[in-house]
Design a protein around this motif. Structure first.
Motif, PDB file in Angstrom:
ATOM      1  N   ASP A 246     -21.885   8.687  25.766  1.00 38.81           N
ATOM      2  CA  ASP A 246     -20.623   7.943  25.643  1.00 38.81           C
ATOM      3  C   ASP A 246     -19.413   8.857  25.453  1.00 38.81           C
ATOM      4  OD1 ASP A 246     -21.065   8.850  23.105  1.00 38.81           O
ATOM      5  OD2 ASP A 246     -20.993   6.880  22.129  1.00 38.81           O
ATOM      6  N   GLY A 247     -19.616  10.181  25.560  1.00 45.66           N
ATOM      7  CA  GLY A 247     -18.499  11.116  25.441  1.00 45.66           C
ATOM      8  C   GLY A 247     -18.321  11.684  24.053  1.00 45.66           C
ATOM      9  N   LYS A 248     -18.999  11.097  23.073  1.00 45.70           N
ATOM     10  CA  LYS A 248     -18.904  11.624  21.712  1.00 45.70           C
ATOM     11  C   LYS A 248     -19.853  12.812  21.537  1.00 45.70           C
ATOM     12  CE  LYS A 248     -17.306   7.384  19.473  1.00 45.70           C
ATOM     13  NZ  LYS A 248     -16.004   7.957  19.059  1.00 45.70           N
ATOM     14  N   VAL A 249     -19.799  13.422  20.363  1.00 46.79           N
ATOM     15  CA  VAL A 249     -20.617  14.598  20.088  1.00 46.79           C
ATOM     16  C   VAL A 249     -21.380  14.380  18.788  1.00 46.79           C
ATOM     17  CG1 VAL A 249     -20.632  17.100  19.789  1.00 46.79           C
ATOM     18  CG2 VAL A 249     -18.826  16.028  21.157  1.00 46.79           C
ATOM     19  N   SER A 250     -22.656  14.753  18.803  1.00 48.05           N
ATOM     20  CA  SER A 250     -23.500  14.636  17.614  1.00 48.05           C
ATOM     21  C   SER A 250     -23.694  16.022  17.001  1.00 48.05           C
ATOM     22  CB  SER A 250     -24.858  14.038  17.993  1.00 48.05           C
ATOM     23  OG  SER A 250     -25.780  14.152  16.918  1.00 48.05           O
ATOM     24  N   VAL A 251     -23.491  16.104  15.686  1.00 52.40           N
ATOM     25  CA  VAL A 251     -23.691  17.361  14.968  1.00 52.40           C
ATOM     26  C   VAL A 251     -24.755  17.131  13.898  1.00 52.40           C
ATOM     27  CG1 VAL A 251     -22.642  19.171  13.583  1.00 52.40           C
ATOM     28  CG2 VAL A 251     -21.283  18.012  15.345  1.00 52.40           C
ATOM     29  N   LYS A 252     -25.876  17.822  14.049  1.00 55.13           N
ATOM     30  CA  LYS A 252     -26.960  17.712  13.070  1.00 55.13           C
ATOM     31  C   LYS A 252     -26.828  18.843  12.066  1.00 55.13           C
ATOM     32  CE  LYS A 252     -31.981  17.357  12.619  1.00 55.13           C
ATOM     33  NZ  LYS A 252     -33.290  17.410  13.332  1.00 55.13           N
ATOM     34  N   VAL A 253     -26.833  18.492  10.769  1.00 57.78           N
ATOM     35  CA  VAL A 253     -26.651  19.458   9.685  1.00 57.78           C
ATOM     36  C   VAL A 253     -27.985  19.680   8.994  1.00 57.78           C
ATOM     37  CG1 VAL A 253     -25.304  19.996   7.628  1.00 57.78           C
ATOM     38  CG2 VAL A 253     -24.312  18.591   9.421  1.00 57.78           C
ATOM     39  N   ASP A 254     -28.228  20.902   8.498  1.00 55.50           N
ATOM     40  CA  ASP A 254     -29.525  21.217   7.895  1.00 55.50           C
ATOM     41  C   ASP A 254     -29.811  20.428   6.626  1.00 55.50           C
ATOM     42  OD1 ASP A 254     -27.819  22.462   6.145  1.00 55.50           O
ATOM     43  OD2 ASP A 254     -28.615  24.485   6.406  1.00 55.50           O
ATOM     44  N   SER A 255     -28.809  19.751   6.073  1.00 58.99           N
ATOM     45  CA  SER A 255     -29.038  18.911   4.894  1.00 58.99           C
ATOM     46  C   SER A 255     -29.679  17.575   5.264  1.00 58.99           C
ATOM     47  CB  SER A 255     -27.707  18.654   4.181  1.00 58.99           C
ATOM     48  OG  SER A 255     -26.821  17.927   5.027  1.00 58.99           O
ATOM     49  N   ARG A 257     -28.093  15.386   7.410  1.00 61.96           N
ATOM     50  CA  ARG A 257     -27.046  14.495   7.903  1.00 61.96           C
ATOM     51  C   ARG A 257     -26.815  14.703   9.393  1.00 61.96           C
ATOM     52  NH1 ARG A 257     -22.106  14.456   3.627  1.00 61.96           N
ATOM     53  NH2 ARG A 257     -21.430  12.841   5.091  1.00 61.96           N
ATOM     54  N   THR A 258     -26.422  13.639  10.060  1.00 61.11           N
ATOM     55  CA  THR A 258     -25.994  13.702  11.454  1.00 61.11           C
ATOM     56  C   THR A 258     -24.625  13.063  11.550  1.00 61.11           C
ATOM     57  OG1 THR A 258     -28.253  13.625  12.314  1.00 61.11           O
ATOM     58  CG2 THR A 258     -26.484  13.024  13.826  1.00 61.11           C
ATOM     59  N   ILE A 259     -23.674  13.797  12.091  1.00 61.54           N
ATOM     60  CA  ILE A 259     -22.298  13.325  12.186  1.00 61.54           C
ATOM     61  C   ILE A 259     -21.954  13.102  13.654  1.00 61.54           C
ATOM     62  CG2 ILE A 259     -19.891  13.840  11.638  1.00 61.54           C
ATOM     63  CD1 ILE A 259     -21.085  15.892   9.574  1.00 61.54           C
ATOM     64  N   VAL A 260     -21.468  11.928  13.984  1.00 62.92           N
ATOM     65  CA  VAL A 260     -21.023  11.616  15.343  1.00 62.92           C
ATOM     66  C   VAL A 260     -19.500  11.645  15.351  1.00 62.92           C
ATOM     67  CG1 VAL A 260     -21.006   9.916  17.202  1.00 62.92           C
ATOM     68  CG2 VAL A 260     -23.076  10.240  15.836  1.00 62.92           C
ATOM     69  N   THR A 261     -18.936  12.417  16.255  1.00 61.60           N
ATOM     70  CA  THR A 261     -17.502  12.646  16.245  1.00 61.60           C
ATOM     71  C   THR A 261     -16.933  12.693  17.660  1.00 61.60           C
ATOM     72  OG1 THR A 261     -15.802  14.158  15.418  1.00 61.60           O
ATOM     73  CG2 THR A 261     -17.815  15.164  16.233  1.00 61.60           C
ATOM     74  N   ASP A 262     -15.608  12.589  17.767  1.00 59.39           N
ATOM     75  CA  ASP A 262     -14.964  12.667  19.087  1.00 59.39           C
ATOM     76  C   ASP A 262     -14.881  14.102  19.596  1.00 59.39           C
ATOM     77  OD1 ASP A 262     -14.518   9.947  19.148  1.00 59.39           O
ATOM     78  OD2 ASP A 262     -12.491  10.085  18.316  1.00 59.39           O
ATOM     79  N   MET A 263     -14.747  15.054  18.683  1.00 61.53           N
ATOM     80  CA  MET A 263     -14.531  16.439  19.093  1.00 61.53           C
ATOM     81  C   MET A 263     -15.118  17.399  18.074  1.00 61.53           C
ATOM     82  SD  MET A 263     -10.864  18.285  20.007  1.00 61.53           S
ATOM     83  CE  MET A 263     -10.649  17.252  21.465  1.00 61.53           C
ATOM     84  N   VAL A 264     -15.645  18.517  18.558  1.00 57.94           N
ATOM     85  CA  VAL A 264     -16.137  19.597  17.706  1.00 57.94           C
ATOM     86  C   VAL A 264     -15.325  20.851  18.007  1.00 57.94           C
ATOM     87  CG1 VAL A 264     -18.062  21.148  17.207  1.00 57.94           C
ATOM     88  CG2 VAL A 264     -18.478  18.699  17.453  1.00 57.94           C
TER      89      VAL A 264
END
Length: 498
Positions: A246-255, A257-264
């Motif tokens: 969908d154009g968004k970006v997923s960032v997986k953190v070692d803690s 958590r997974t953060i879905v965001t518009d831009m990294v």
């Protein structure tokens, strides 16, 4: 083959200052720049653009007036990426025009192309049209700057996953952003976009940020960021970055958590831009980050006649210090005496709010075993701060109890990078707490915070001005690590060593 007294590779702060200094000494100088226009990273993707972006964001959002008119107040309701870029282009055109005029006025030649070593005193230049030429120099200065570090596991695409150089070309402002890296660049951009009402999350594996800044200042700064709902995931590592359908970006953190965001925005370090120089042909080798090792007094590398200055030599990587490094290197390179700059220089972080520091931190005072006292002033305590609607911001002064000299000035808040120069001057002139107590400052100004902080420290020190010991050139504030009182001249005439 054309021969020059000094060849400068790169036209950023170090390169341009070096070239103009050598030209003013009557030397034949050429600057080689691979970019489309002169100015280097500082003008086109770094210092000037980021500070222009910050000023534009604060102006259009009405950030500075929200203390009076509320958080909903905005100068422009719908702010676009084009709004930010419009002011940026005007500023950049002006900077390039000024620099080109300086080169022309001082008769500095300029060649556009990519330089690489053939021998320690000869460079090959590959021009855009494919033509090559060779130039030789008595001395060569490498002022090539840095480029963003781009690890393989980050899927950069220039749109939704970007580095700090690509940030200026975004097509629209994101509603949410993850910034990987809590260094100076990452924090500056994170806070600027937060001021634009973008929901920002900062991720960094270190549990602290900006460790070279006084801890009390960072605590105040961190409070302000969290107060406006910025997420600081410190002590956590971004393990995987993935673009979603969908154009968004997923960032997986070692803690976990997974953060879905518009831009990294990946802003975790920079590399020296030395790849194309063919350093082995000159007998040079860069470190793992592409940086060059130099003599800190003369900025000469391990190869005689080859110098390096600016970000490519590492810390402090400031435009201001790079300029001085370039000036010193140029003077030594052409056989002139070069005095070292004053010991204390200011460090500015153009975040929202600004941070600026000069001298020793409280942590360094403790490490060196120097008895000290601090004075604090809050901007809201000043009439000017109240007029401006400021409810945050502080100035901290650190004094030696032994000599009463000012040894550190640390500021967070509006105008910090301007205000710090008062403290810098007092530091380098070995001024004491009495200067701030007895001096008259314009009223109402934020500079009056110096008097408030000085009085705060003076009251805590408990010794009146008449009883204070007089600081002499021989006085020192540390038995473990003496502080030099007079800068020594750089070990100078290179001609004598050749």
């Amino acid at each position: 083959m054309n021969h020059y007294d000094l060849i400068v590779v790169g036209s950023g702060p170090a390169g341009r200052r070096a070239a103009i200094q050598a030209a003013k000494l009557g030397k034949k100088v050429v600057v080689i720049e691979q970019g489309k226009r002169v100015g280097g990273v500082s003008v086109h993707t770094g210092t000037i653009p980021s500070k222009t972006l910050r000023e534009t964001a604060l102006n259009l959002t009405g950030w500075r007036e929200r203390g009076f008119y509320g958080r909903a107040y905005r100068v422009k309701q719908e702010i676009s990426a084009d709004d930010l870029r419009r002011r940026l282009l005007i500023t950049l055109d002006h900077e390039v025009e000024v620099l080109e005029h300086q080169f022309a006025r001082n008769r500095v030649q300029h060649i556009r192309g990519t330089a690489s070593f053939v021998t320690p005193d000869t460079l090959e230049i590959l021009k855009d049209d494919g033509e090559t030429m060779h130039v030789a120099g008595t001395s060569i200065l490498l002022a090539v700057g840095t480029k963003p570090f781009r690890p393989d596991y980050i899927p950069f695409d220039g749109k939704s996953v970007i580095d700090s150089d690509e940030l200026l070309d975004i097509e629209e402002l994101p509603r949410s952003m993850v910034v990987i890296g809590a260094g100076v660049i990452g924090i500056e951009y994170a806070t600027i976009f937060s001021a634009l009402d973008t929901a920002v999350t900062v991720i960094d594996p270190k549990t602290t940020m900006l460790d070279f800044i006084d801890k009390e200042i960072i605590e105040d700064f961190t409070y302000q960021l969290r107060d406006r709902n910025m997420k600081l995931l410190l002590g956590q590592r971004a393990e995987k970055v993935e673009r979603l359908p969908d154009g968004k970006v997923s960032v997986k953190v070692d803690s976990g958590r997974t953060i879905v965001t518009d831009m990294v925005l990946f802003a975790a370090g920079r590399m020296g831009a030395t790849e194309s120089l063919n350093l082995p042909a000159a007998g040079l080798e860069a470190d793992s980050r592409g940086r060059l090792k130099v003599n800190p007094e003369t900025f000469e590398t391990s190869v005689k006649g080859i110098f390096a200055a600016g970000d490519v030599v590492g810390f402090p990587s400031l435009a201001s210090t790079s300029m001085e490094q370039g000036r010193i290197a140029a003077r030594v390179a052409v056989g002139e005496i070069a005095m070292e700059p004053q010991k204390y220089f200011p460090y500015g972080i153009y975040a929202v709010p600004e941070i600026s520091t000069c001298g020793l931190t409280e942590e360094e005072m403790k490490e060196r075993g120097i008895p000290y006292e601090c004075g604090i002033a809050r901007f809201r305590e000043t009439s000017r701060g109240h007029i401006m609607g400021l409810d945050t911001g502080m100035l901290k002064l650190i004094f030696s109890l032994k000599t009463r000299r000012l040894l550190g000035v640390h500021i967070v808040g509006e105008g910090a990078t301007e205000l710090v120069h008062i403290g810098q001057a007092v530091l380098n002139l070995k001024g004491t707490v009495e200067y701030f107590v007895e001096n008259t400052f314009n009223y109402p100004t934020l500079a009056e915070a110096y008097k408030i902080a000085g009085l705060d420290a003076w009251n805590r020190m408990g010794v009146g001005p008449k009883e204070a010991p007089v600081a002499t050139a021989q006085s020192t504030d540390s038995t473990a690590t003496p502080l030099p009182d007079k800068p020594a001249p750089a070990k100078a005439k290179l001609a004598a060593s050749k």
